[in-house]
Design an enzyme around this catalytic site. Structure first.
Site, PDB file in Angstrom:
ATOM      1  N   PHE A   1      -7.341  17.319   7.806  1.00  0.00           N
ATOM      2  CA  PHE A   1      -8.698  16.768   7.635  1.00  0.00           C
ATOM      3  C   PHE A   1      -8.732  15.505   6.789  1.00  0.00           C
ATOM      4  CE2 PHE A   1      -8.407  18.933   3.522  1.00  0.00           C
ATOM      5  CZ  PHE A   1      -9.092  18.055   2.690  1.00  0.00           C
TER       6      PHE A   1
ATOM      7  N   LYS B   1      -4.498  17.573  18.593  1.00  0.00           N
ATOM      8  CA  LYS B   1      -5.384  18.623  18.068  1.00  0.00           C
ATOM      9  C   LYS B   1      -5.719  18.208  16.639  1.00  0.00           C
ATOM     10  CE  LYS B   1      -5.996  21.857  15.801  1.00  0.00           C
ATOM     11  NZ  LYS B   1      -6.978  21.792  14.693  1.00  0.00           N
TER      12      LYS B   1
ATOM     13  N   GLU C   1     -10.371  20.523  12.677  1.00  0.00           N
ATOM     14  CA  GLU C   1     -11.679  20.991  13.143  1.00  0.00           C
ATOM     15  C   GLU C   1     -12.759  20.714  12.100  1.00  0.00           C
ATOM     16  OE1 GLU C   1      -9.008  22.547  12.165  1.00  0.00           O
ATOM     17  OE2 GLU C   1      -9.291  24.684  11.775  1.00  0.00           O
ATOM     18  N   ARG C   2     -12.351  20.212  10.908  1.00  0.00           N
ATOM     19  CA  ARG C   2     -13.363  20.031   9.866  1.00  0.00           C
ATOM     20  C   ARG C   2     -14.053  18.663   9.942  1.00  0.00           C
ATOM     21  NH1 ARG C   2     -10.205  22.336   4.706  1.00  0.00           N
ATOM     22  NH2 ARG C   2      -8.426  22.820   5.993  1.00  0.00           N
TER      23      ARG C   2
ATOM     24  N   SER D   1      -0.710  21.272   5.551  1.00  0.00           N
ATOM     25  CA  SER D   1      -0.216  21.950   4.347  1.00  0.00           C
ATOM     26  C   SER D   1       1.158  22.588   4.606  1.00  0.00           C
ATOM     27  CB  SER D   1      -1.223  23.025   3.935  1.00  0.00           C
ATOM     28  OG  SER D   1      -1.364  23.953   4.983  1.00  0.00           O
TER      29      SER D   1
ATOM     30  N   CYS E   1      -2.196  13.329   0.320  1.00  0.00           N
ATOM     31  CA  CYS E   1      -0.884  13.946   0.103  1.00  0.00           C
ATOM     32  C   CYS E   1      -0.039  13.093  -0.842  1.00  0.00           C
ATOM     33  CB  CYS E   1      -0.162  14.130   1.422  1.00  0.00           C
ATOM     34  SG  CYS E   1       0.252  12.566   2.169  1.00  0.00           S
TER      35      CYS E   1
ATOM     36  N   GLU F   1      -0.302  22.956  -5.093  1.00  0.00           N
ATOM     37  CA  GLU F   1      -0.945  21.680  -4.759  1.00  0.00           C
ATOM     38  C   GLU F   1      -2.453  21.910  -4.888  1.00  0.00           C
ATOM     39  OE1 GLU F   1      -1.057  20.554  -0.579  1.00  0.00           O
ATOM     40  OE2 GLU F   1      -0.917  18.450  -1.133  1.00  0.00           O
TER      41      GLU F   1
HETATM   42  P1  NAD Z   1      -3.973  22.523   7.138  1.00  0.00           P
HETATM   43  O1  NAD Z   1      -2.541  22.858   7.083  1.00  0.00           O
HETATM   44  O2  NAD Z   1      -4.972  23.555   6.768  1.00  0.00           O
HETATM   45  O3  NAD Z   1      -4.380  22.060   8.625  1.00  0.00           O
HETATM   46  C1  NAD Z   1      -3.635  21.100   9.325  1.00  0.00           C
HETATM   47  C2  NAD Z   1      -3.765  21.390  10.818  1.00  0.00           C
HETATM   48  O4  NAD Z   1      -3.211  22.672  11.100  1.00  0.00           O
HETATM   49  C3  NAD Z   1      -5.201  21.401  11.313  1.00  0.00           C
HETATM   50  O5  NAD Z   1      -5.282  20.757  12.552  1.00  0.00           O
HETATM   51  C4  NAD Z   1      -5.509  22.888  11.428  1.00  0.00           C
HETATM   52  O6  NAD Z   1      -6.428  23.179  12.462  1.00  0.00           O
HETATM   53  C5  NAD Z   1      -4.164  23.491  11.756  1.00  0.00           C
HETATM   54  N1  NAD Z   1      -4.028  24.852  11.230  1.00  0.00           N
HETATM   55  C6  NAD Z   1      -4.617  25.365  10.122  1.00  0.00           C
HETATM   56  N2  NAD Z   1      -4.254  26.648   9.956  1.00  0.00           N
HETATM   57  C7  NAD Z   1      -3.415  26.962  10.969  1.00  0.00           C
HETATM   58  C8  NAD Z   1      -2.705  28.146  11.326  1.00  0.00           C
HETATM   59  N3  NAD Z   1      -2.776  29.249  10.595  1.00  0.00           N
HETATM   60  N4  NAD Z   1      -1.906  28.095  12.412  1.00  0.00           N
HETATM   61  C9  NAD Z   1      -1.820  26.978  13.156  1.00  0.00           C
HETATM   62  N5  NAD Z   1      -2.481  25.825  12.859  1.00  0.00           N
HETATM   63  C10 NAD Z   1      -3.263  25.812  11.777  1.00  0.00           C
HETATM   64  O7  NAD Z   1      -4.169  21.200   6.259  1.00  0.00           O
HETATM   65  P2  NAD Z   1      -5.516  20.494   5.816  1.00  0.00           P
HETATM   66  O8  NAD Z   1      -6.200  21.334   4.793  1.00  0.00           O
HETATM   67  O9  NAD Z   1      -6.281  20.061   7.004  1.00  0.00           O
HETATM   68  O10 NAD Z   1      -4.931  19.171   5.128  1.00  0.00           O
HETATM   69  C11 NAD Z   1      -4.517  19.113   3.790  1.00  0.00           C
HETATM   70  C12 NAD Z   1      -3.037  19.339   3.657  1.00  0.00           C
HETATM   71  O11 NAD Z   1      -2.328  18.397   4.442  1.00  0.00           O
HETATM   72  C13 NAD Z   1      -2.537  19.139   2.233  1.00  0.00           C
HETATM   73  O12 NAD Z   1      -1.600  20.131   1.946  1.00  0.00           O
HETATM   74  C14 NAD Z   1      -1.882  17.769   2.275  1.00  0.00           C
HETATM   75  O13 NAD Z   1      -0.886  17.550   1.304  1.00  0.00           O
HETATM   76  C15 NAD Z   1      -1.313  17.768   3.642  1.00  0.00           C
HETATM   77  N6  NAD Z   1      -1.044  16.412   4.104  1.00  0.00           N
HETATM   78  C16 NAD Z   1       0.247  16.004   4.132  1.00  0.00           C
HETATM   79  C17 NAD Z   1       0.540  14.714   4.517  1.00  0.00           C
HETATM   80  C18 NAD Z   1       1.955  14.239   4.560  1.00  0.00           C
HETATM   81  O14 NAD Z   1       2.166  13.193   5.127  1.00  0.00           O
HETATM   82  N7  NAD Z   1       2.918  14.943   4.007  1.00  0.00           N
HETATM   83  C19 NAD Z   1      -0.493  13.841   4.883  1.00  0.00           C
HETATM   84  C20 NAD Z   1      -1.800  14.306   4.853  1.00  0.00           C
HETATM   85  C21 NAD Z   1      -2.074  15.602   4.458  1.00  0.00           C
END
Ligand code: NAD
Length: 496
Positions: free
Chosen positions: A148, A172, A175-176, A225, A280, A382
């Site tokens: 998101f 994909k 969704e937020r 994450s 991140c 984090e």
């Molecule tokens: P998230 O992991 O909750 O979601 C990321 C994606 O995974 C979304 O599209 C979500 O729909 C999907 N998802 C969520 N739960 C899932 C599950 N159980 N099974 C399969 N798919 C699932 O992350 P977020 O809260 O949207 O974003 C924040 C996180 O992303 C932070 O941890 C941040 O550090 C990380 N991030 C990392 C980078 C990087 O380059 N390393 C860049 C941006 C964000």
């Protein structure tokens, strides 16, 4: 109420059966619903991408990039609308959304170099009359799954490069905050991209699992994450797919006693609290070398933090906005409380901050916590919010060891005026992206982005040269047109 659907084969598709609310995080109101794709919808999107692949993969790279050039122009022309949509659903202030979009556009610009990036490697006369060369071929249908916090930039890290390399794509997004990237999809279509080359499916775990288990998906690029990144990587790899999965972070800034304190304070403010700390690469831990250094940073940071303005995305005077959801706000407040319960010292408490008129919004004010230790849960996790923690150590070696022991290794930086200290830091730190007097060392589009340790699962970083490698596979051709004399020679030993 509007429902954000999917973009499949050049058409906006509605799916009303299963939806989830989308919030304006500044007001706490539900403004839209987002469709959650069923497995059938995912199959439809992948089928569209699969049927577009044969023609698209044979389209000359120079023709593919002409569309990217046009797409770049449209992104610039429509920047206000894109940033407004980002602000309404993510909450980040317009100036920050513009920065996000600009970094995304730089990836489109890099992708415009596809004819150069894909020209391969050639060796002439590797043996008598033999030439050998490598070509970079597209993989087929590839997928991106994004978080998101950068609803436009992170998708732009992936699909422009994947597409100019000749692949077709299924995205994909989170969704937020799905609306901005849906709008961007229409721009890509307006730029002339054939239907089916780029598709978006909105959804949750069900949609992600359908992508991970679909036999027509060749590769998955994920950003999110760490627990989900690990799940995506292990699942996709077990299905024989190529996968890169970028995860979470805990980014430390070492502040040496000789650092330029004005630079430290200004840059820590932006890097810790910008975008509500939901980056991140956000700097969430200041590691002060020496108590005197810690006391000085805190004395300078405190009045500067107290002047920060939080509020709605459309007011450019605000420094940062709300966090993404009420649930995420509660999680951040839980981390602040746990630091205090475990003996840290709260210097500035942002837990009750709410700008006038936005009391129902998901706001957390800038929070500063001193005397944090490596054993505390708030240090290990984090937090992903506007919370800066200070850890006190006595030497630079101790600071480096502390960072190296952390499970994450995304970004870090050192503030110093001493070249020898900077060099020691660069050589010994176990982190993928390293800054010297630079708080957010986010690589530009022509470098690649990626952390170490549990911040990245997979062998290749994202975008830049690694992006070309990730979205292509190598074919190496060895060719001889034998002369009459060579045709008569038999050879039974290994060719050398
Ligand atoms: P998230 O992991 O909750 O979601 C990321 C994606 O995974 C979304 O599209 C979500 O729909 C999907 N998802 C969520 N739960 C899932 C599950 N159980 N099974 C399969 N798919 C699932 O992350 P977020 O809260 O949207 O974003 C924040 C996180 O992303 C932070 O941890 C941040 O550090 C990380 N991030 C990392 C980078 C990087 O380059 N390393 C860049 C941006 C964000």
């Amino acid at each position: 109420m509007n429902t954000v659907g999917h973009f499949i084969n050049g058409k906006m598709i509605a799916e009303e059966n299963q939806t989830q609310p989308v919030y304006n995080p500044a007001t706490g109101e539900v403004t839209k619903q987002v469709a959650l794709a069923s497995t059938k919808t995912i199959d439809q999107a992948i089928a569209a991408a699969k049927s577009a692949f044969p023609k698209w993969s044979k389209t000359p790279p120079i023709k593919r990039t002409k569309i990217m050039f046009k797409f770049r122009e449209l992104l610039i022309e429509n920047a206000d609308e894109i940033c407004r949509l980002i602000g309404e659903e993510h909450g980040k202030i317009i100036h920050d959304a513009r920065g996000e979009l600009q970094r995304g556009i730089e990836n489109v610009e890099y992708a415009c170099g596809a004819p150069e990036l894909l020209k391969g490697e050639h060796s002439r006369n590797v043996g008598t009359d033999i030439d050998s060369w490598s070509e970079f071929h597209p993989l087929g249908v590839v997928a991106g799954i994004t978080p998101f916090n950068f609803p436009v930039m992170v998708p732009l890290w992936m699909f422009p490069m994947a597409i100019v390399c000749g692949n077709t794509f299924v995205l994909k997004p989170s969704e937020r905050d799905p609306s901005a990237i849906m709008f961007v999809a229409k721009l890509l279509q307006e730029a002339g991209l054939p239907n089916g080359v780029f598709n978006i499916v909105n959804g949750d775990k069900t949609s992600v699992d359908a992508i991970l288990h679909h036999s027509d998906i060749e590769a998955v690029s994920f950003v999110g994450s760490t627990p989900i990144a690990e799940y995506i990587y292990t699942t996709a790899s077990a299905q024989g797919k190529r996968c890169q999965a970028l995860g979470g972070a805990k980014n430390h800034a070492i502040v040496m006693p000789d650092a330029d304190l004005d630079n430290v304070v200004t840059s820590l403010l932006g890097a810790a609290f910008g975008s509500s700390g939901e980056r991140c690469m956000a700097l969430s831990v200041a590691v002060a070398v020496g108590d005197d250094t810690a006391d000085k940073i805190i004395a300078s940071l405190k009045p500067a933090i107290e002047k920060l303005r939080i509020g709605i995305h459309s007011d450019e005077d605000n420094d940062f906005g709300p966090v993404i959801t009420g649930a995420h706000k509660s999680k951040i407040l839980g981390h602040i409380q746990s630091a205090l319960d475990q003996g840290a010292e709260l210097v500035i408490d942002g837990s009750k901050a709410a700008p006038a008129g936005y009391e129902e919004g998901f706001f957390v004010g800038p929070t500063l916590i001193d005397r944090v230790t490596k054993k505390m849960d708030s240090y290990k996790a984090e937090i992903f919010g506007p919370v800066l923690q200070v850890i006190r150590v006595q030497t630079m070696e101790e600071a480096v060891q502390l960072i190296n022991e952390h499970e994450y290794g995304n970004g870090t930086c050192i503030y110093t005026r001493d070249g020898e200290a900077a060099r020691y830091f660069i050589d010994n730190i176990q982190v993928g992206m390293v800054g010297v007097n630079i708080p957010l060392p986010v690589p530009i589009a022509s470098q690649s982005f990626g952390g170490w340790k549990r911040s990245l699962f997979g062998d290749l970083s994202i975008y830049g040269p690694d992006g070309v490698r990730f979205f292509t596979r190598r074919k190496t051709i060895t060719q001889r047109w034998p002369s009459a004399k060579l045709r008569e020679e038999k050879q039974f030993s290994m060719p050398t």
